[in-house]
Motif scaffolding. Sequence first.
Motif: not given
Length: 275
Positions: A260-275
């Motif tokens: 679960r702690h690796l989700q942010s990497g998946y989200y960024r790969d999906a095109g989300l910047g998460l700024k």
Amino acid sequence: MSLQDSRLRLQARYGHEVSWAPPEWNETLDLLLAHRSVRRFLDVDIHDETIRTLIAAAQSGPTSSNHQIISVVAVRSQDTKQALFEVGGPKQKHIVQAPVVLVWLIDFRRVHTIAGRAQVPLGGLDYLDALLIGATDAGIAAQNAATAAESMGLGTVLLGSLRNDVHRVAELLELPVDVIPFLGMALGHPDPEEPASTKPRLRQEAVLHHEKYNSKNTAAELDDYEEVIGDYYRSYGLDPRWAARTVERLSQSTATATRRHLQSGYYRDAGLGLK
């Protein structure tokens, strides 16, 4: 339905009598307050028309700016459900047993298609709010579907456990890179022999605030709930320690025990910047 029905529902929901009464009572309120998660299902199939009806109910919920960035995969394959169970963990046997598992997706494929046709960049996806919009819409859609399912005599349990490994879930469902698996839902006919009942919630004094947040009674309300929910868990032979379990589940060790702690990497790969 009578106000006596409401008193019984409220007593079950809070684990004690409440000092107030609803001004009226109806089937919708009764259904909502009677909700419980179902983790044992009968070996009875779910018709496609039923699933379509539930998705219609899901699509009828609010969606931010009418973006409609939610999609759903209905999983019936026993092999796929077994693989999803392996993602969820050993306590998630209901994933295999349920005739259908719905996987709710945050789907940016459509907006990317629209933007691509117009040759307009989607700079808004660079910010955390895009993910929060998707998560909110997914929760609303799933809850609408769950309520609709219960109104039809079906049972559900939501599966946050699918986020244990979003990469694996995406692989199983052959999702495009800009489509994010966010929430699962096991769906089926409840087994009437499942030992379960309405799970008590925190007193409203702990969650309902008027005008300003009131933190004066937090400790007392938590102690009260620990006793109420402890009695509920003990009645089923379960660990009664709600507070300790809550802290444990939000600990660093639990957060990193899965992927679960690796989700942010998946989200960024999906095109989300998460700024």
